[in-house]
Design a protein around this motif. Sequence first.
Motif, mmCIF file in Angstrom:
data_model
loop_
_atom_site.group_PDB
_atom_site.id
_atom_site.type_symbol
_atom_site.label_atom_id
_atom_site.label_comp_id
_atom_site.label_asym_id
_atom_site.label_seq_id
_atom_site.Cartn_x
_atom_site.Cartn_y
_atom_site.Cartn_z
ATOM 1 N N UNK A 89 37.506 -15.737 9.917
ATOM 2 C CA UNK A 89 36.854 -16.108 8.422
ATOM 3 C C UNK A 89 35.415 -15.993 8.208
ATOM 4 N N UNK A 90 34.825 -15.616 9.424
ATOM 5 C CA UNK A 90 33.233 -15.285 9.365
ATOM 6 C C UNK A 90 33.372 -13.991 8.929
ATOM 7 N N UNK A 91 34.043 -12.874 9.577
ATOM 8 C CA UNK A 91 34.060 -11.533 9.078
ATOM 9 C C UNK A 91 34.311 -11.620 7.756
ATOM 10 N N UNK A 92 35.306 -12.328 6.973
ATOM 11 C CA UNK A 92 35.695 -12.061 5.699
ATOM 12 C C UNK A 92 34.646 -12.600 4.657
ATOM 13 N N UNK A 93 33.934 -13.927 5.311
ATOM 14 C CA UNK A 93 32.795 -14.256 4.793
ATOM 15 C C UNK A 93 31.436 -13.463 4.292
ATOM 16 N N UNK A 94 31.351 -12.744 5.599
ATOM 17 C CA UNK A 94 30.176 -11.703 5.575
ATOM 18 C C UNK A 94 30.497 -10.432 4.883
ATOM 19 N N UNK A 95 31.706 -9.820 4.875
ATOM 20 C CA UNK A 95 32.294 -8.748 3.945
ATOM 21 C C UNK A 95 31.750 -9.280 2.512
ATOM 22 N N UNK A 96 32.058 -10.499 1.961
ATOM 23 C CA UNK A 96 31.839 -10.717 0.688
ATOM 24 C C UNK A 96 30.141 -11.226 0.396
ATOM 25 N N UNK A 97 29.580 -11.769 1.338
ATOM 26 C CA UNK A 97 28.364 -12.260 1.439
ATOM 27 C C UNK A 97 27.313 -10.736 1.023
ATOM 28 N N UNK A 98 27.878 -9.890 1.819
ATOM 29 C CA UNK A 98 26.863 -8.683 1.723
ATOM 30 C C UNK A 98 26.918 -7.977 0.555
ATOM 31 N N UNK A 99 28.011 -8.589 -0.463
ATOM 32 C CA UNK A 99 27.920 -7.868 -1.702
ATOM 33 C C UNK A 99 26.677 -8.328 -2.432
#
Length: 499
Positions: free
Chosen positions: A71-81
């Motif tokens: 979940x953290x990985x996916x969250x950061x993938x999108x937050x980095x956007x």
Amino acid sequence: MSTAATTGAPAPIPEFRQVLGHPRPLWMLFMTEFWERFAFYGIRWALTLYIVQQFYGGAGEGEAPASKIYGAYLALVYAAAIFGGYIADRIIGYQRSILLGAVVMSAGLFMIAWPDQTIFKIGLATVIAGNGLFKPNISTMVGKLYAQGDERRDSGFTLFYMGINAGAFIAPILTGILSDMVFGTAAMPQYKSVFIASGIGMLISLVWFWFGRRQLGGIGRPPEGDGGKGKVLWVLLFCILSVPVYYFLLAIDASNLQYVLTVMFLALCGMLLVEGFREGPVARDRAIAMLIIFTFNILFWCFFEQAGSSFNFLADKIVDREMFNWIFPVGWFQSVNSLAIITLAPIVAWTWIKMGRNNPSIPRKFGIGIIFNGLAFLLLMAALSGMVDAAGKIPFWTLFMVYVIQSVGELCLSPIGLSMTTKLAPVRLVGFGMGGWFLSTGIGNNLSGIFASHASGETGMTVASANASYTQGFIILMIGGVSLFLVAPLIQKLMHGVK
């Protein structure tokens, strides 16, 4: 600097050659995104299973931490956007952001194939850094192919979304075959081959865009005399320096990460509102409407994104996957969503057109999407409470249909959300607004990992732990979906005619 860049007015759109009723570059972006999504979804199904097997010896106690990391990985993938959208808007342009992001992502995907926990997390952090440059900007490029008010924009985004799902459909099947039948066995999958195949897919995406970007003309390029090679090198350095930051955020508890993401979201809301106020009352109201919908977007993805975490463990432990003396691979469930999207997207798009003046508003489509997500959890509740056999398994069809029902909800929400953001965001911060869309998705994804950890409990998923959590999910989703449906007219008023 050009006048358009100075005043914030959109640059004129070239006269593109039309292919199947849409600008020719749409199809190049379609295939670029196809291969990037192949890479992304190629590793998605395997991450939690790999973490439990490789770093926890296959013990059930590893499920909760694996879900949180996922979940953290996916969250950061999108937050980095957020940063990727800003960099493209203000520094190096969209084309160069996409190319640089593809290079960085490729490096990260090959790194996670190394079976060491530290290198694995560094690889994930590198993928996050690259995806932040790639993902928001290729979606923004699609919007830039159409003039404001062009009725083909929504259908263009729906076609683009089908490209996303075509890659997502093929990836789990192909990488699953590589891990189980070519390099490993069903009992001992070879996840290394999954990550390498995904890295190769990302390289194909890079090459495809490198040669295809000539079709775009000036779309997505920085203004003349701006965004040179020196700035690209500075952005690359920023990406490299951001990797340790993402590594640290992956390592901390998901609850603490949620505080970080919330602060980022509030800061982004503030910046978009300031720009909206600067542009005038209409831009201000549209920005407010967009941010309200972003909040409901968080709710949707919190429960939708169980696919790579708790639904994976549900499929592995509690779903009867035996058919005709053959075991349906766990990872192949990930392709059901994409197959449903590809099949149902034309039907949903046709339905919106057929409804004509009765076509639901954007907020109501979002509400419908959230309600369908809730209905998927209702089916799981019924299966876990009344369809469990003597072996402690639920029927195969139930989880299969959960993915299909969720896909209908996704079609009501996700492609509409991409198009909505390009329409409602302040003109000078469209890329940043797209970053906000992905950040709200990321917050939902981090919450999804926390939710999935509860579904697994302390010792691994059971029928009782799954049923309790999914019942809670159903209640929350139905309250949220019905509430949004009811307040939709107020949000639509703030949108000042955007449909």
